[in-house]
Design a protein around this motif. Structure first.
Motif, PDB file in Angstrom:
ATOM      1  N   MET A 142      97.835  35.205  38.900  1.00 32.59           N
ATOM      2  CA  MET A 142      98.523  35.316  37.613  1.00 32.59           C
ATOM      3  C   MET A 142     100.023  35.505  37.816  1.00 32.59           C
ATOM      4  O   MET A 142     100.459  35.929  38.900  1.00 32.59           O
ATOM      5  CB  MET A 142      97.955  36.498  36.829  1.00 32.59           C
ATOM      6  CG  MET A 142      96.502  36.308  36.452  1.00 32.59           C
ATOM      7  SD  MET A 142      95.894  37.630  35.411  1.00 32.59           S
ATOM      8  CE  MET A 142      95.239  38.704  36.666  1.00 32.59           C
TER       9      MET A 142
ATOM     10  N   LEU B 297     103.756  39.371  34.143  1.00 30.74           N
ATOM     11  CA  LEU B 297     102.873  39.951  33.127  1.00 30.74           C
ATOM     12  C   LEU B 297     102.846  41.470  33.245  1.00 30.74           C
ATOM     13  O   LEU B 297     102.784  42.017  34.340  1.00 30.74           O
ATOM     14  CB  LEU B 297     101.442  39.432  33.300  1.00 30.74           C
ATOM     15  CG  LEU B 297     101.155  38.001  32.886  1.00 30.74           C
ATOM     16  CD1 LEU B 297      99.724  37.645  33.251  1.00 30.74           C
ATOM     17  CD2 LEU B 297     101.367  37.821  31.409  1.00 30.74           C
TER      18      LEU B 297
ATOM     19  N   GLU C 233     101.024  45.140  32.834  1.00 30.96           N
ATOM     20  CA  GLU C 233      99.668  45.547  33.210  1.00 30.96           C
ATOM     21  C   GLU C 233      98.695  45.421  32.036  1.00 30.96           C
ATOM     22  O   GLU C 233      97.560  44.972  32.201  1.00 30.96           O
ATOM     23  CB  GLU C 233      99.663  46.981  33.746  1.00 30.96           C
ATOM     24  CG  GLU C 233      98.324  47.385  34.298  1.00 30.96           C
ATOM     25  CD  GLU C 233      98.343  48.747  34.960  1.00 30.96           C
ATOM     26  OE1 GLU C 233      97.244  49.268  35.209  1.00 30.96           O
ATOM     27  OE2 GLU C 233      99.425  49.283  35.214  1.00 30.96           O
TER      28      GLU C 233
ATOM     29  N   ASP D  69      98.869  43.337  29.533  1.00 29.21           N
ATOM     30  CA  ASP D  69      98.598  41.914  29.310  1.00 29.21           C
ATOM     31  C   ASP D  69      97.673  41.359  30.388  1.00 29.21           C
ATOM     32  O   ASP D  69      96.827  40.510  30.109  1.00 29.21           O
ATOM     33  CB  ASP D  69      99.899  41.116  29.294  1.00 29.21           C
ATOM     34  CG  ASP D  69     100.782  41.472  28.115  1.00 29.21           C
ATOM     35  OD1 ASP D  69     100.237  41.919  27.077  1.00 29.21           O
ATOM     36  OD2 ASP D  69     102.008  41.313  28.225  1.00 29.21           O
ATOM     37  N   ARG D  70      97.841  41.830  31.611  1.00 27.17           N
ATOM     38  CA  ARG D  70      96.989  41.391  32.714  1.00 27.17           C
ATOM     39  C   ARG D  70      95.537  41.816  32.486  1.00 27.17           C
ATOM     40  O   ARG D  70      94.610  41.035  32.686  1.00 27.17           O
ATOM     41  CB  ARG D  70      97.536  41.975  34.017  1.00 27.17           C
ATOM     42  CG  ARG D  70      97.175  41.204  35.222  1.00 27.17           C
ATOM     43  CD  ARG D  70      97.896  41.618  36.485  1.00 27.17           C
ATOM     44  NE  ARG D  70      98.372  42.971  36.572  1.00 27.17           N
ATOM     45  CZ  ARG D  70      99.658  43.321  36.636  1.00 27.17           C
ATOM     46  NH1 ARG D  70     100.606  42.416  36.590  1.00 27.17           N
ATOM     47  NH2 ARG D  70     100.006  44.585  36.738  1.00 27.17           N
ATOM     48  N   LYS D  71      95.349  43.050  32.022  1.00 24.93           N
ATOM     49  CA  LYS D  71      93.995  43.538  31.737  1.00 24.93           C
ATOM     50  C   LYS D  71      93.372  42.768  30.577  1.00 24.93           C
ATOM     51  O   LYS D  71      92.186  42.436  30.608  1.00 24.93           O
ATOM     52  CB  LYS D  71      94.021  45.035  31.428  1.00 24.93           C
ATOM     53  CG  LYS D  71      94.251  45.890  32.655  1.00 24.93           C
ATOM     54  CD  LYS D  71      94.228  47.357  32.325  1.00 24.93           C
ATOM     55  CE  LYS D  71      94.474  48.189  33.570  1.00 24.93           C
ATOM     56  NZ  LYS D  71      94.435  49.620  33.285  1.00 24.93           N
TER      57      LYS D  71
ATOM     58  N   ASP E  92      91.128  43.849  43.204  1.00 25.00           N
ATOM     59  CA  ASP E  92      92.502  43.723  42.741  1.00 25.00           C
ATOM     60  C   ASP E  92      93.390  43.718  43.983  1.00 25.00           C
ATOM     61  O   ASP E  92      93.616  44.749  44.597  1.00 25.00           O
ATOM     62  CB  ASP E  92      92.851  44.903  41.823  1.00 25.00           C
ATOM     63  CG  ASP E  92      94.208  44.769  41.186  1.00 25.00           C
ATOM     64  OD1 ASP E  92      95.001  43.904  41.619  1.00 25.00           O
ATOM     65  OD2 ASP E  92      94.478  45.535  40.256  1.00 25.00           O
TER      66      ASP E  92
ATOM     67  N   GLN F 297     100.140  42.233  43.858  1.00 33.14           N
ATOM     68  CA  GLN F 297     101.153  41.185  43.891  1.00 33.14           C
ATOM     69  C   GLN F 297     101.481  40.826  45.333  1.00 33.14           C
ATOM     70  O   GLN F 297     101.698  41.699  46.166  1.00 33.14           O
ATOM     71  CB  GLN F 297     102.410  41.662  43.164  1.00 33.14           C
ATOM     72  CG  GLN F 297     103.457  40.581  43.028  1.00 33.14           C
ATOM     73  CD  GLN F 297     104.578  40.982  42.117  1.00 33.14           C
ATOM     74  OE1 GLN F 297     104.362  41.706  41.152  1.00 33.14           O
ATOM     75  NE2 GLN F 297     105.770  40.530  42.412  1.00 33.14           N
TER      76      GLN F 297
ATOM     77  N   TYR G  24     100.106  37.576  41.173  1.00 28.62           N
ATOM     78  CA  TYR G  24      99.233  38.746  41.126  1.00 28.62           C
ATOM     79  C   TYR G  24      97.800  38.242  41.302  1.00 28.62           C
ATOM     80  O   TYR G  24      97.314  37.456  40.511  1.00 28.62           O
ATOM     81  CB  TYR G  24      99.396  39.490  39.798  1.00 28.62           C
ATOM     82  CG  TYR G  24      98.807  40.867  39.834  1.00 28.62           C
ATOM     83  CD1 TYR G  24      99.570  41.955  40.236  1.00 28.62           C
ATOM     84  CD2 TYR G  24      97.476  41.088  39.499  1.00 28.62           C
ATOM     85  CE1 TYR G  24      99.022  43.222  40.293  1.00 28.62           C
ATOM     86  CE2 TYR G  24      96.928  42.345  39.557  1.00 28.62           C
ATOM     87  CZ  TYR G  24      97.707  43.409  39.945  1.00 28.62           C
ATOM     88  OH  TYR G  24      97.156  44.655  40.015  1.00 28.62           O
TER      89      TYR G  24
ATOM     90  N   SER H  27      99.381  31.794  31.777  1.00 28.68           N
ATOM     91  CA  SER H  27      99.571  33.027  32.540  1.00 28.68           C
ATOM     92  C   SER H  27      98.877  32.970  33.898  1.00 28.68           C
ATOM     93  O   SER H  27      99.201  33.740  34.792  1.00 28.68           O
ATOM     94  CB  SER H  27      99.049  34.223  31.754  1.00 28.68           C
ATOM     95  OG  SER H  27      99.783  34.373  30.567  1.00 28.68           O
TER      96      SER H  27
END
Length: 92
Positions: free
Chosen positions: A10, A14, A16, A18-20, A40, A43, A57, A82
């Motif tokens: 990703m 972004l 955090e 928005d990433r979730k 996870d 990055q 990421y 994204s």
């Protein structure tokens, strides 16, 4: 039972939250597919620029399914700006 690995790269810009939210959206796209493990990787720098990004990421999902992964999941991932790269592999 079929096993898969899905790696998502990703955009590092972004936030955090928005990433979730994006990860939850991808899980919804997977539907009945069971997520066995979630990694996870954080990055990391990219070897070359992808969509003008120097870093990405990384997330990896280990999946299990009786039916397989729906073909439209990859199409939805490709349409999402994204996510700059992805890899879906059948492991067993």
């Amino acid at each position: 039972m079929r096993k898969y690995e899905l790696v998502l790269v990703m955009r590092p810009s972004l936030k955090e939250a928005d990433r979730k939210k994006l990860l939850e959206t991808v899980k919804e796209w997977l539907g009945k597919v069971k997520i066995a493990k979630e990694f996870d990787w954080g990055q990391k720098a990219l070897a070359y620029k992808i969509k003008k990004e120097d870093a990405g990421y990384y997330l990896m999902l280990q999946l299990e399914s009786e039916e397989g992964v729906a073909a439209d999941v990859e199409t939805k991932i490709l349409r999402n700006d994204s996510i700059i790269r992805h890899l879906l592999l059948r492991t067993k």
